[in-house]
Design an enzyme around this catalytic site. Structure first.
Site, PDB file in Angstrom:
ATOM      1  N   ASP A   9     104.990 -23.199  27.869  1.00 24.71           N
ATOM      2  CA  ASP A   9     104.727 -22.859  29.000  1.00 24.71           C
ATOM      3  C   ASP A   9     103.745 -23.379  29.901  1.00 24.71           C
ATOM      4  O   ASP A   9     103.195 -24.451  29.400  1.00 24.71           O
ATOM      5  CB  ASP A   9     104.218 -21.393  28.590  1.00 24.71           C
ATOM      6  CG  ASP A   9     103.871 -20.433  29.873  1.00 24.71           C
ATOM      7  OD1 ASP A   9     104.721 -20.436  30.651  1.00 24.71           O
ATOM      8  OD2 ASP A   9     102.627 -19.689  29.654  1.00 24.71           O
ATOM      9  N   ILE A  10     103.717 -23.208  31.009  1.00 26.93           N
ATOM     10  CA  ILE A  10     102.906 -23.802  32.032  1.00 26.93           C
ATOM     11  C   ILE A  10     101.463 -22.942  32.331  1.00 26.93           C
ATOM     12  O   ILE A  10     100.311 -23.222  31.975  1.00 26.93           O
ATOM     13  CB  ILE A  10     103.659 -23.957  33.371  1.00 26.93           C
ATOM     14  CG1 ILE A  10     104.664 -24.861  33.046  1.00 26.93           C
ATOM     15  CG2 ILE A  10     102.542 -24.423  34.428  1.00 26.93           C
ATOM     16  CD1 ILE A  10     105.543 -25.432  34.383  1.00 26.93           C
ATOM     17  N   ASP A  11     101.732 -21.774  32.699  1.00 30.00           N
ATOM     18  CA  ASP A  11     100.522 -20.904  33.445  1.00 30.00           C
ATOM     19  C   ASP A  11      99.775 -20.520  32.215  1.00 30.00           C
ATOM     20  O   ASP A  11     100.667 -19.778  31.210  1.00 30.00           O
ATOM     21  CB  ASP A  11     100.920 -20.017  34.492  1.00 30.00           C
ATOM     22  CG  ASP A  11     101.486 -20.551  35.697  1.00 30.00           C
ATOM     23  OD1 ASP A  11     100.878 -21.382  36.503  1.00 30.00           O
ATOM     24  OD2 ASP A  11     102.860 -20.488  35.931  1.00 30.00           O
TER      25      ASP A  11
END
Length: 268
Positions: A9-11
């Site tokens: 995932d990024i955030d």
């Protein structure tokens, strides 16, 4: 079995609270890619807003992007879409009606813009995260003339949890629905989630389930964390996600992604 594919995932996972990739995370990912491990960024973000992050990691010619919470898989080396799902026009219009019935905001995406009938602080947060501009329109239905990749209902977290509960029976299995950030209730095509798309990508790459690691923090990461051979939750993940993970790594402000990569890909 050695890890051959890492999805992250990024955030609140790859990025710290300043929306930056730490040096340790960048170094660990580059090291993994150099070893031949496939890297996939998996986010609720639109595809375009993820490409710059791939460039920062040096995987813009070798990596993969799973965007819109699994609705799209992009192969960066060729620019080819390996998979795409969508919400048809009729269901999109129904969601627009339901948003008004439940008095919550709603937006979708069109031509690299966020489209909404009423600008609001939650859509502005999405704009800040993705870099996409907001286009305010008089009628969202008039703009949605064909299938769209995703729609979001938006409100304060307490209110949105109530709406989610009320809509589950109305939506049924016709769409995938879950909360990503506490103020984002997301809707994708039926069966769409990061886990399904990660499974599709692994099959394309001829990689076994137990050779995949997935790292995330929120409900939209649950499916890929459960599916992967090694499911990793961030220390800052909510309690439900920690419960289903195989391992809990460090906080997103303390390079937890690097910690997981070093443990499962390079530990002797």
């Amino acid at each position: 079995m050695p890890i051959k594919l890492i999805a992250m995932d990024i955030d609140d996972t790859l990025l710290n609270n300043k929306m930056k990739i730490t040096f340790r995370n960048r170094l660990a990912i580059k090291r993994a890619a150099k070893k031949g491990i496939h890297i996939a960024l998996a986010s609720g973000r639109p595809t375009g807003s993820m490409i710059e992050i791939a460039k920062q990691l040096g995987i813009e010619k070798t990596g993969y992007i799973i965007s819109f919470n699994g609705a799209s898989i992009l192969e960066l080396s060729t620019g080819k879409n390996l998979y795409q799902s969508a919400v048809n026009k009729e269901l999109a219009h129904e969601l627009i009606d339901l948003s008004k019935e439940h008095d919550v905001y709603i937006h979708t995406y069109l031509d690299n813009h966020i489209i909404t009938e009423k600008r609001n602080k939650y859509t502005e947060i999405e704009s800040e995260i993705t870099g996409l501009s907001i286009r305010e329109v008089s009628s969202l239905k008039d703009m949605v003339t064909q299938s769209v990749v995703k729609l979001l209902m938006l409100e304060n977290p307490d209110r949105l949890k109530i709406v989610e509960s009320q809509l589950k029976s109305r939506i049924g299995d016709r769409l995938s629905m879950y909360i990503s950030k506490p103020f984002f209730l997301e809707f994708m095509g039926a069966g769409t989630d990061k886990g399904n798309s990660l499974s599709i990508l692994a099959d394309i790459l001829n990689i076994k389930q137990n050779e995949v690691m997935a790292i995330g923090d929120s409900y939209n990461d649950q499916a890929m964390i459960e599916w992967a051979g090694v499911g990793v939750a961030m220390d800052n993940a909510n309690a439900d996600i920690k419960k289903i993970a195989d391992h809990i790594t460090g906080h997103h402000n303390k390079s937890g992604v690097a910690e997981a990569i070093n443990k499962f890909c390079f530990a002797k």
